[in-house]
Each structure stands twice: as structure tokens, then as C-alpha cells.
Design an enzyme around this catalytic site. Structure first.
Site, PDB file in Angstrom:
ATOM      1  N   LYS A   1     -93.194  15.768  23.883  1.00  0.00           N
ATOM      2  CA  LYS A   1     -92.214  14.696  24.084  1.00  0.00           C
ATOM      3  C   LYS A   1     -92.878  13.482  24.718  1.00  0.00           C
ATOM      4  CE  LYS A   1     -87.966  17.402  24.634  1.00  0.00           C
ATOM      5  NZ  LYS A   1     -86.792  17.641  25.486  1.00  0.00           N
TER       6      LYS A   1
ATOM      7  N   HIS B   1     -76.036  20.960  23.720  1.00  0.00           N
ATOM      8  CA  HIS B   1     -76.296  19.796  24.565  1.00  0.00           C
ATOM      9  C   HIS B   1     -75.071  19.588  25.454  1.00  0.00           C
ATOM     10  CE1 HIS B   1     -77.401  15.252  24.863  1.00  0.00           C
ATOM     11  NE2 HIS B   1     -76.721  15.661  25.902  1.00  0.00           N
TER      12      HIS B   1
ATOM     13  N   ARG C   1     -76.789   5.103  33.021  1.00  0.00           N
ATOM     14  CA  ARG C   1     -75.854   4.067  32.555  1.00  0.00           C
ATOM     15  C   ARG C   1     -74.477   4.695  32.364  1.00  0.00           C
ATOM     16  NH1 ARG C   1     -78.668   6.085  28.058  1.00  0.00           N
ATOM     17  NH2 ARG C   1     -77.269   7.113  26.594  1.00  0.00           N
TER      18      ARG C   1
HETATM   19  C1  MV4 Z   1     -85.344  19.660  23.040  1.00  0.00           C
HETATM   20  C2  MV4 Z   1     -84.962  20.514  21.989  1.00  0.00           C
HETATM   21  C3  MV4 Z   1     -85.480  21.790  21.983  1.00  0.00           C
HETATM   22  N1  MV4 Z   1     -86.325  22.185  22.946  1.00  0.00           N
HETATM   23  N2  MV4 Z   1     -86.178  20.116  23.997  1.00  0.00           N
HETATM   24  C4  MV4 Z   1     -83.325  15.716  21.368  1.00  0.00           C
HETATM   25  C5  MV4 Z   1     -82.753  14.573  22.137  1.00  0.00           C
HETATM   26  C6  MV4 Z   1     -83.380  14.620  23.481  1.00  0.00           C
HETATM   27  N3  MV4 Z   1     -82.460  14.159  24.480  1.00  0.00           N
HETATM   28  C7  MV4 Z   1     -83.772  16.030  23.652  1.00  0.00           C
HETATM   29  N4  MV4 Z   1     -83.709  16.650  22.367  1.00  0.00           N
HETATM   30  C8  MV4 Z   1     -84.074  17.932  22.188  1.00  0.00           C
HETATM   31  N5  MV4 Z   1     -84.896  18.418  23.136  1.00  0.00           N
HETATM   32  C9  MV4 Z   1     -86.651  21.340  23.937  1.00  0.00           C
HETATM   33  N6  MV4 Z   1     -87.494  21.762  24.867  1.00  0.00           N
HETATM   34  C10 MV4 Z   1     -84.087  20.048  21.031  1.00  0.00           C
HETATM   35  C11 MV4 Z   1     -83.644  18.738  21.121  1.00  0.00           C
HETATM   36  C12 MV4 Z   1     -82.713  18.353  20.109  1.00  0.00           C
HETATM   37  C13 MV4 Z   1     -81.425  17.981  20.425  1.00  0.00           C
HETATM   38  C14 MV4 Z   1     -80.984  17.939  21.735  1.00  0.00           C
HETATM   39  C15 MV4 Z   1     -79.720  17.562  22.027  1.00  0.00           C
HETATM   40  C16 MV4 Z   1     -78.853  17.258  21.004  1.00  0.00           C
HETATM   41  C17 MV4 Z   1     -79.249  17.286  19.709  1.00  0.00           C
HETATM   42  C18 MV4 Z   1     -80.534  17.646  19.396  1.00  0.00           C
HETATM   43  C19 MV4 Z   1     -80.933  17.672  18.063  1.00  0.00           C
HETATM   44  C20 MV4 Z   1     -82.215  18.026  17.776  1.00  0.00           C
HETATM   45  C21 MV4 Z   1     -83.115  18.352  18.792  1.00  0.00           C
END
Ligand code: MV4
Length: 450
Positions: free
Chosen positions: A158, A208, A292
Site C-alpha cells: 500500500k 468495511h 473530514r
Molecule cells: C485491504 C484489503 C485487504 N487486505 N487491506 C481498499 C480501500 C482502502 N481504504 C483499503 N482497501 C482494502 N484494504 C488489506 N490488508 C482490501 C481492501 C479493499 C476494500 C476495502 C474496503 C472496501 C472495499 C474494498 C474493495 C477492495 C479492496
């Protein structure tokens, strides 16, 4: 004290902020781009100033243009809304130097939280569970490989300056990790001017869930419960609800507790959101803080009966919260859908143009946050969201029925919208059961395409 607020944004959130200011007896100055000169909500501001071009780089993102407007209009505060300059630490710095209250957290908070690796470290220091991964940023390939071997593949690279899903790479082995480090770093350097990356264990199809909070300038922090925001497409949220339908009360309470602990530990003093990922075993992990007011804040307003934008303005003016956590009660269920000017039949391509008819739903427990009306022209230059439809009811079943009813009342002519898509999601058995994760929309679209 503040008495005159410049609203540095457009569309529904500009109107939302103007409404809050008027109820607080604050004067408002609306700024607009050449593409928004005829926007109807401008009539509700005490003063309006054109700040530049249709392209947001020459208007809503232009610090010199907005500061010039602030000086001319002699405001004592700027509300940035969401997007645009809302999480720009440099802009918050300049406001401070110009003796203008930035309605948001301190420049230091914005800076720390904007650096996702630093935010992760702050969470760890506060005892908040984070996804297994690197301790802060990884600068060497060898360190990244060592961390990956410790936590096991798959891992996610990331960008520290990223967030919201930008600049991420999944790696399943050493070779793809080497490639992912390179690619993520180059992409982040080009997009954010900072190629720093960090590593996390990759969670498969997490939920999420985010906690809404508010801090004041006297060290108080309270939460407004959580929202499930898993219904997303390509990192764009489509539907949000509160409370989270799939988590036990004890887990939710622990999430609220650690979110408050984190924001207290960094002296956070505005409206903010702590984001978590939740795995299949209901274990949750901190990922980011949004510094925010967010698009989906009305969901939390509906279940708590509070006005978060008014509260955000009050704390920015230096007032104390004036109530305890125990005074904030969650009642019923609220669900929001984002109505976008997009065509769900054609891969959600933007659908700008004149809105020839506009009939919004009403009745008990229905709220529409929108700046649109019949005859409004949706410009092609900005985000496609044209309305938020929020419903509130005593329980989830009643909220879904109410939302379905409200969507049926909502008719829009002249452009395509996401309304038909939302109708179909509500009719889905998995959604009705509250069984969904961040893979829901992709599966849903793949399934219904057949
Ligand atoms: C992740 C993940 C899986 N594993 N981190 C995407 C947006 C960002 N805020 C963080 N995200 C993700 N982080 C780990 N370690 C999967 C995502 C992710 C995701 C997260 C929240 C809502 C939708 C998503 C769609 C695809 C991937």
C-alpha cells in the site's frame, strides 16, 4: 468564535453546510466555478463569489483562488466539505496563518493521518488492532521480503500517501512482491509525489466498517456508532448503513472503544472516521482515518438524531462538546444510497446533461440530500453523485421496505441514474439477510449480467 463561513465546495455538501450554518446563525459565503454559476443552492448563501474555471484545478482545488475569495468576503472560517481541499494539510496551514478557522482537524492531525503508514503506527501505539504487516514504511526490498515471510502470503503493498484503494498491489510470492513494490512505489510517486509504501497481510473479501467520531478542542472525543460501507464498486461506496448488520454487539462496542482511544491519543478535534476491515471471524483491524466529514455522515445523523455538521462547526469555533457519550443513543436503522448520474446498464458510465424532471421521495423517515431540481444541468467536470437518499426506520426490515418504497417514488428524467441498480440490490436475498462483504457488488454484477 466564528460568524462568517466560506463554503469551499460544491453540490449537495455545499448546500448541507449552508443549511447547518443558517441554523447556527452563521453567515455563509458560497464559492462557485464557471460550470456552477447557475446552481440553485447559491441563493441560500449570503454572498457568492466565482473562483474560476469549470476544471476543479482552477477553482475548488485552487488554494490561491479560495484564499482570495476568503479575504475579499472577510470570512473567519472555511468549511472544506469532503474531497477537494478537505484533507490538504498545506491548505489547513495557510488558513491558520491567515487567521481563518479551518473547519476540520489541525494541520498536524491531517498530516499524520494522511500518511497511512504513520496512521498505522499511531493506531498500534494506542493499542488498536492493525492488520499484521510492516512496522511503518518499508524502504528496502529485503525488509519487505522478510515481513512477507513473517506474516505469510498473500500480502498487500500500500502507498503511504494513498488511501481509498489507490496505489495498492497484491503479492502472492516473492517474485510478485518485488514487482508489486516497484509498481506501487512508482505509481504513488507519480500520483502523490511520495513513493513510500508499507505492507499488510491481504484479507480476502473483508467487510468495511467505520466508526463516526467527533472531538473538541478540550480533549473530549465521542463516537456516533458505526456504518457498514461494504457495498462498493471500484472503491466507490454505493450504499451505507448503520448499525452494521453482521457484527455482534460486543464486537461493535469494542470497535467504538478503540476508535475513541485512537482519536484521543492524537488529540483529534473535529469530525472524523476510523475505518476498519473485518474478517470472516469478526476480527477487526484498523486501516485508515478519514479526517473530514464524509459523504455518508447522514446515516449516523439519522440513527442518533444529531446534526454532525453543526457539531463540527461548533467544535471548530472552540466550543466544548457539552454532552457525554451516554447521551448519544442509537435508535433503529438508517440506510443511505448514492444516486449518481451514471448508467448502470453501461458499466456505470457518466451521464451528464439536463435533468428534465426530478421527483424526490418523501413521507416518514425519508431524507434526500441534494442540490438538484428539474431544469438543473449536471456538469461533466465533477463527481457524478447528484443525491443521497437516506431512510430511517425502527428495524432493518422496515428500513429496507421504506428504501424500496422511496426508490419507487424517486423519478429522474433526462439523464441515467443508479436508482434502478439500488432497487435490484435491495431485492437481493443476501443483502436482505445482511450477509455481504466488499466482494458483494462484483459478484452481484457478474451474476445479474448472465
Ligand atoms: C485491504 C484489503 C485487504 N487486505 N487491506 C481498499 C480501500 C482502502 N481504504 C483499503 N482497501 C482494502 N484494504 C488489506 N490488508 C482490501 C481492501 C479493499 C476494500 C476495502 C474496503 C472496501 C472495499 C474494498 C474493495 C477492495 C479492496
Amino acid at each position: 468564535m466564528i460568524s462568517r463561513v466560506l463554503v469551499a465546495n460544491r453540490g449537495e455538501i455545499a448546500l448541507r453546510v449552508i443549511r447547518a450554518c443558517r441554523e447556527l446563525g452563521l453567515q455563509t459565503v458560497a464559492v462557485y466555478s464557471q460550470a456552477d454559476a447557475k446552481a440553485g443552492y447559491l441563493r441560500f448563501a449570503d454572498e457568492t463569489i466565482c473562483i474560476g474555471s469549470a476544471a476543479s484545478a482552477g477553482s475548488y482545488l485552487s488554494i490561491p483562488n479560495i484564499l482570495a475569495a476568503a479575504e475579499i468576503a472577510d470570512v473567519d472560517a472555511i468549511h472544506p466539505g469532503y474531497g477537494f481541499l478537505s484533507e490538504n494539510a498545506h491548505f489547513a496551514d495557510i488558513c491558520q496563518a491567515s487567521n481563518i478557522t479551518f473547519v476540520g482537524p489541525s494541520p498536524d492531525s491531517i498530516r499524520t493521518l494522511g500518511d497511512k503508514a504513520a496512521a498505522r503506527s499511531a493506531a498500534q501505539a494506542a493499542g488498536v488492532p492493525v492488520v499484521p504487516g510492516s512496522k511503518g514504511a518499508v524502504h528496502e526490498e529485503a525488509d519487505a521480503l522478510r515481513v512477507a515471510h513473517e506474516i505469510g502470503y498473500p500480502v498487500l503493498v500500500k502507498a503511504s500517501a494513498g488511501g481509498g484503494g489507490r496505489g495498492m498491489r497484491v503479492a502472492h510470492n516473492d517474485m510478485s512482491l518485488r514487482a508489486g513494490l516497484q509498481a506501487a512505489s512508482i505509481e504513488a510517486a507519480a500520483a502523490f509525489g511520495d513513493g513510500t509504501v508499507y505492507l499488510e497481510k491481504y484479507l480476502d473479501r473483508p467487510r468495511h466498517v467505520e466508526v463516526q467520531l467527533l472531538g473538541d478542542k478540550h480533549g473530549n472525543v465521542v463516537h456516533f456508532f458505526e456504518r457498514d460501507c461494504s457495498i462498493q464498486r471500484r472503491h466507490q461506496k454505493m450504499l451505507e448503513e448503520s448499525p452494521c448488520p453482521s457484527l455482534p454487539l460486543e464486537v461493535r462496542k469494542k470497535m467504538h472503544r478503540v476508535a475513541v482511544k485512537l482519536l484521543k491519543s492524537i488529540n483529534y478535534n473535529s469530525a472524523g472516521t476510523v475505518e476498519f476491515l473485518v474478517d470472516r471471524d469478526n476480527r477487526f483491524y484498523f486501516i485508515e482515518v478519514n479526517a473530514r466529514i464524509q459523504v455518508e455522515h447522514p446515516v449516523s445523523e439519522m440513527v442518533t438524531g444529531m446534526d454532525l455538521v453543526k457539531e463540527q462547526l461548533r467544535v471548530a469555533a472552540g466550543e466544548k462538546l457539552g454532552y457525554e457519550q451516554s447521551a448519544i443513543k442509537l435508535r433503529g436503522v438508517a440506510i443511505e444510497v448514492r444516486v449518481n448520474a451514471e448508467d448502470p446498464e453501461h458499466d456505470f458510465r457518466p451521464s451528464a446533461g439536463e435533468v428534465t424532471s426530478w421527483n424526490t421521495p418523501g413521507g416518514p423517515g425519508v431524507r434526500v440530500d441534494s442540490h438538484v431540481y428539474a431544469g438543473y444541468y449536471v456538469p461533466p467536470y465533477y463527481d457524478s453523485m447528484i443525491a443521497k437518499l437516506i431512510v430511517h426506520a425502527e428495524d432493518r426490515k422496515a428500513a429496507i421496505a421504506r428504501l424500496a418504497r422511496a426508490l419507487d417514488e424517486f423519478t429522474v428524467g433526462g439523464i441515467r441514474t443508479t436508482i434502478p441498480f439500488h432497487r435490484r440490490v435491495l431485492a437481493h436475498a443476501g443483502f436482505a439477510a445482511g450477509h455481504y462483504d466488499t466482494g458483494f457488488v462484483e459478484d452481484f454484477l457478474a451474476g445479474s449480467a448472465v
